[in-house]
Design a protein around this motif. Structure first.
Motif, PDB file in Angstrom:
ATOM      1  N   UNK A  91       0.742  -1.307   0.020  1.00  0.00           N
ATOM      2  CA  UNK A  91       0.051  -0.077   0.005  1.00  0.00           C
ATOM      3  C   UNK A  91       0.832   1.229   0.115  1.00  0.00           C
ATOM      4  N   UNK A  92       1.785   1.318   0.572  1.00  0.00           N
ATOM      5  CA  UNK A  92       2.908   2.381   0.871  1.00  0.00           C
ATOM      6  C   UNK A  92       3.592   2.756  -0.502  1.00  0.00           C
ATOM      7  N   UNK A  93       4.193   1.621  -1.220  1.00  0.00           N
ATOM      8  CA  UNK A  93       4.463   1.860  -2.392  1.00  0.00           C
ATOM      9  C   UNK A  93       3.566   2.257  -3.561  1.00  0.00           C
ATOM     10  N   UNK A  94       2.219   1.843  -3.385  1.00  0.00           N
ATOM     11  CA  UNK A  94       1.279   2.261  -4.532  1.00  0.00           C
ATOM     12  C   UNK A  94       0.998   3.791  -4.211  1.00  0.00           C
ATOM     13  N   UNK A  95       0.728   4.225  -2.993  1.00  0.00           N
ATOM     14  CA  UNK A  95       0.751   5.533  -2.457  1.00  0.00           C
ATOM     15  C   UNK A  95       1.865   6.523  -3.160  1.00  0.00           C
ATOM     16  N   UNK A 100       4.276  10.253  -7.109  1.00  0.00           N
ATOM     17  CA  UNK A 100       5.175  10.602  -7.836  1.00  0.00           C
ATOM     18  C   UNK A 100       4.606  10.755  -9.207  1.00  0.00           C
ATOM     19  N   UNK A 101       3.647   9.917  -9.827  1.00  0.00           N
ATOM     20  CA  UNK A 101       3.081  10.074 -11.175  1.00  0.00           C
ATOM     21  C   UNK A 101       2.307  11.356 -11.074  1.00  0.00           C
ATOM     22  N   UNK A 102       1.339  11.751 -10.224  1.00  0.00           N
ATOM     23  CA  UNK A 102       0.860  12.772 -10.333  1.00  0.00           C
ATOM     24  C   UNK A 102       1.522  14.193 -10.134  1.00  0.00           C
ATOM     25  N   UNK A 103       2.699  14.294  -9.508  1.00  0.00           N
ATOM     26  CA  UNK A 103       3.734  15.285  -9.499  1.00  0.00           C
ATOM     27  C   UNK A 103       4.240  15.528 -10.613  1.00  0.00           C
ATOM     28  N   UNK A 104       4.723  14.357 -11.433  1.00  0.00           N
ATOM     29  CA  UNK A 104       5.327  14.652 -12.807  1.00  0.00           C
ATOM     30  C   UNK A 104       4.122  15.107 -13.579  1.00  0.00           C
ATOM     31  N   UNK A 108       4.282  21.369  -9.250  1.00  0.00           N
ATOM     32  CA  UNK A 108       4.319  21.804  -8.044  1.00  0.00           C
ATOM     33  C   UNK A 108       2.783  21.935  -7.379  1.00  0.00           C
ATOM     34  N   UNK A 109       2.069  22.151  -8.516  1.00  0.00           N
ATOM     35  CA  UNK A 109       0.721  22.550  -8.066  1.00  0.00           C
ATOM     36  C   UNK A 109       0.134  21.360  -7.320  1.00  0.00           C
ATOM     37  N   UNK A 110       0.524  20.073  -7.724  1.00  0.00           N
ATOM     38  CA  UNK A 110      -0.150  18.959  -6.745  1.00  0.00           C
ATOM     39  C   UNK A 110       0.347  18.875  -5.706  1.00  0.00           C
ATOM     40  N   UNK A 111       1.724  19.270  -5.395  1.00  0.00           N
ATOM     41  CA  UNK A 111       2.271  19.203  -3.913  1.00  0.00           C
ATOM     42  C   UNK A 111       1.250  19.808  -2.753  1.00  0.00           C
TER      43      UNK A 111
END
Length: 153
Positions: A91-95, A100-104, A108-111
Motif C-alpha cells: 500500500x505504501x509503495x502504491x501511494x 510521484x506520477x501525479x507530481x510529474x 508543483x501545483x499537486x504538492x
C-alpha cells in the motif's frame, strides 16, 4: 530454530540492510514537501520528485529481498505480522507511486495540499510497517541467528 532469512550475506539478512534507504527517502519527501509549502521555491518541487523516485527504486529492491524471505520460509508466512507488514508496504509503495506520477503530471501545483497529505499518510504508514517489521524480528525472531557468536549457523 528461528525462521530463517532466505536472502542473506554471511548470515546477515539483506532486507533489513535495504529498508533504511526508502524510509529515509519517503520521510525526506515529507520534509521537502513542507519546505516547498513554506517557501514556494520550485527547486524543492523538483527535489521531492528525486526523493520519491529514489525511494521507489530502493523500495523495489527491499521488496524483492522481503518477498524472498516471505516465500522462503513457511513459518514467516504463518505470522500475522508478516502479512500486515507486506500488505502495508505494498500500500505504501502504491501511494508513493501515485504521488510521484501525479507530481510529474501536474508539477508543483499537486504538492500543496494533495502531495503533502499523501506524504504524511505514507510516513504514518511507515511507522506501522516498521512496528510490524520490529515485531517479526524481536518477537518472532525472524532472521535472528540461533548462535550470536556465529551468525552463519
Amino acid at each position: 530454530m528461528n525462521p530463517k532469512s532466505t536472502l542473506s550475506i554471511a548470515g546477515h539478512p539483506i532486507h533489513p540492510m535495504l529498508i533504511p534507504f526508502p524510509v529515509a527517502a519517503f520521510v525526506g519527501t515529507l520534509v521537502v514537501d513542507i519546505v516547498y509549502a513554506r517557501s514556494g521555491d520550485p527547486a524543492w518541487a523538483v527535489a521531492t520528485n528525486w526523493m520519491l523516485g529514489a525511494g521507489l527504486v530502493m523500495a523495489a529492491l527491499a521488496a524483492v529481498a522481503g518477498l524472498t524471505d516471505f516465500l522462503g520460509d513457511s513459518r514467516i508466512r504463518d505470522l500475522r505480522a508478516a502479512w500486515l507488514h507486506m500488505i502495508g508496504n505494498v500500500v505504501l509503495v502504491l501511494i508513493e507511486a501515485v504521488n510521484l506520477w501525479r507530481r510529474l503530471a501536474e508539477g508543483g501545483d499537486f504538492i500543496v495540499p494533495t502531495g503533502l497529505v499523501l506524504s504524511l499518510i505514507a510516513t504514518a504508514l511507515l511507522l506501522f510497517n516498521g512496528w510490524k517489521g520490529w515485531e517479526m524480528v524481536y518477537r518472532h525472531r525472524v532472521g535472528v541467528s540461533e548462535d550470536p557468536a556465529n551468525p552463519t549457523r
